[in-house]
Write a protein that holds these residues in place. Structure first.
Motif, PDB file in Angstrom:
ATOM      1  N   SER A   9      -5.044   7.827 -10.622  1.00 21.09           N
ATOM      2  CA  SER A   9      -5.525   8.479  -9.400  1.00 21.09           C
ATOM      3  C   SER A   9      -4.988   7.724  -8.182  1.00 21.09           C
ATOM      4  CB  SER A   9      -7.056   8.486  -9.366  1.00 21.09           C
ATOM      5  OG  SER A   9      -7.557   7.180  -9.120  1.00 21.09           O
ATOM      6  N   GLU A  10      -4.925   8.423  -7.089  1.00 22.34           N
ATOM      7  CA  GLU A  10      -4.456   7.805  -5.847  1.00 22.34           C
ATOM      8  C   GLU A  10      -5.353   6.636  -5.448  1.00 22.34           C
ATOM      9  OE1 GLU A  10      -1.425   7.729  -3.040  1.00 22.34           O
ATOM     10  OE2 GLU A  10      -1.613   8.946  -4.835  1.00 22.34           O
ATOM     11  N   GLN A  11      -6.658   6.797  -5.630  1.00 15.70           N
ATOM     12  CA  GLN A  11      -7.616   5.735  -5.294  1.00 15.70           C
ATOM     13  C   GLN A  11      -7.366   4.485  -6.140  1.00 15.70           C
ATOM     14  OE1 GLN A  11      -9.875   5.571  -2.859  1.00 15.70           O
ATOM     15  NE2 GLN A  11     -10.465   3.535  -3.499  1.00 15.70           N
ATOM     16  N   PHE A  12      -7.133   4.679  -7.435  1.00 15.90           N
ATOM     17  CA  PHE A  12      -6.883   3.552  -8.335  1.00 15.90           C
ATOM     18  C   PHE A  12      -5.588   2.840  -7.944  1.00 15.90           C
ATOM     19  CE2 PHE A  12      -5.483   1.972 -12.642  1.00 15.90           C
ATOM     20  CZ  PHE A  12      -6.395   0.939 -12.706  1.00 15.90           C
ATOM     21  N   LYS A  13      -4.559   3.603  -7.615  1.00 19.41           N
ATOM     22  CA  LYS A  13      -3.291   2.997  -7.196  1.00 19.41           C
ATOM     23  C   LYS A  13      -3.482   2.180  -5.915  1.00 19.41           C
ATOM     24  CE  LYS A  13      -0.680   6.699  -7.192  1.00 19.41           C
ATOM     25  NZ  LYS A  13       0.493   7.616  -7.191  1.00 19.41           N
ATOM     26  N   MET A  14      -4.271   2.702  -4.990  1.00 23.69           N
ATOM     27  CA  MET A  14      -4.529   1.968  -3.744  1.00 23.69           C
ATOM     28  C   MET A  14      -5.264   0.664  -4.032  1.00 23.69           C
ATOM     29  SD  MET A  14      -3.319   3.498  -1.104  1.00 23.69           S
ATOM     30  CE  MET A  14      -2.863   5.084  -0.449  1.00 23.69           C
ATOM     31  N   GLU A  15      -6.250   0.708  -4.919  1.00 24.27           N
ATOM     32  CA  GLU A  15      -6.989  -0.502  -5.276  1.00 24.27           C
ATOM     33  C   GLU A  15      -6.075  -1.538  -5.913  1.00 24.27           C
ATOM     34  OE1 GLU A  15     -10.429   0.472  -7.650  1.00 24.27           O
ATOM     35  OE2 GLU A  15     -11.077   1.981  -6.203  1.00 24.27           O
ATOM     36  N   LYS A  18      -3.877  -3.121  -3.237  1.00 27.28           N
ATOM     37  CA  LYS A  18      -4.629  -4.121  -2.482  1.00 27.28           C
ATOM     38  C   LYS A  18      -4.747  -5.411  -3.278  1.00 27.28           C
ATOM     39  CE  LYS A  18      -7.436  -0.811   0.104  1.00 27.28           C
ATOM     40  NZ  LYS A  18      -8.771  -0.219   0.252  1.00 27.28           N
ATOM     41  N   TYR A  23      -0.426  -3.504  -0.357  1.00 26.17           N
ATOM     42  CA  TYR A  23      -1.061  -2.329   0.221  1.00 26.17           C
ATOM     43  C   TYR A  23      -0.513  -2.018   1.612  1.00 26.17           C
ATOM     44  CZ  TYR A  23      -4.737   0.765   1.948  1.00 26.17           C
ATOM     45  OH  TYR A  23      -5.423   1.825   2.480  1.00 26.17           O
ATOM     46  N   GLN A  27       0.958   1.543   2.989  1.00 25.56           N
ATOM     47  CA  GLN A  27       0.466   2.220   4.190  1.00 25.56           C
ATOM     48  C   GLN A  27       1.599   2.509   5.166  1.00 25.56           C
ATOM     49  OE1 GLN A  27      -2.843  -0.288   5.585  1.00 25.56           O
ATOM     50  NE2 GLN A  27      -4.062   1.565   5.373  1.00 25.56           N
ATOM     51  N   TRP A  31       4.577   5.254  -1.092  1.00 23.94           N
ATOM     52  CA  TRP A  31       4.855   4.684  -2.412  1.00 23.94           C
ATOM     53  C   TRP A  31       6.340   4.450  -2.648  1.00 23.94           C
ATOM     54  CZ3 TRP A  31       1.183   2.269  -4.644  1.00 23.94           C
ATOM     55  CH2 TRP A  31      -0.131   2.665  -4.450  1.00 23.94           C
TER      56      TRP A  31
END
Length: 59
Positions: A9-15, A18, A23, A27, A31
């Protein structure tokens, strides 16, 4: 042949980004701006977390 939809998921990739320290680059550039090494480290960490979760479920 088209690309398959991502498994993470996009959220998991962002985590993960970070946690691994890139990260800000995601931003700023998206990607496509990360290095191959960063992507590999992200996959390696995702596999490690999945293995840990599986081991915890078996216990």
């Amino acid at each position: 042949m088209g690309r398959k939809r991502g498994m993470m998921s996009e959220q998991f990739k962002m985590e993960l980004a970070k946690e691994l320290g890139f990260y800000d680059k995601v931003q700023a550039e998206g990607w496509g701006g990360i290095t191959t090494r960063d992507a590999g480290n992200m996959v390696k960490r995702a596999v490690q977390l999945a293995e840990e979760a599986l081991a915890a479920r078996r216990s």
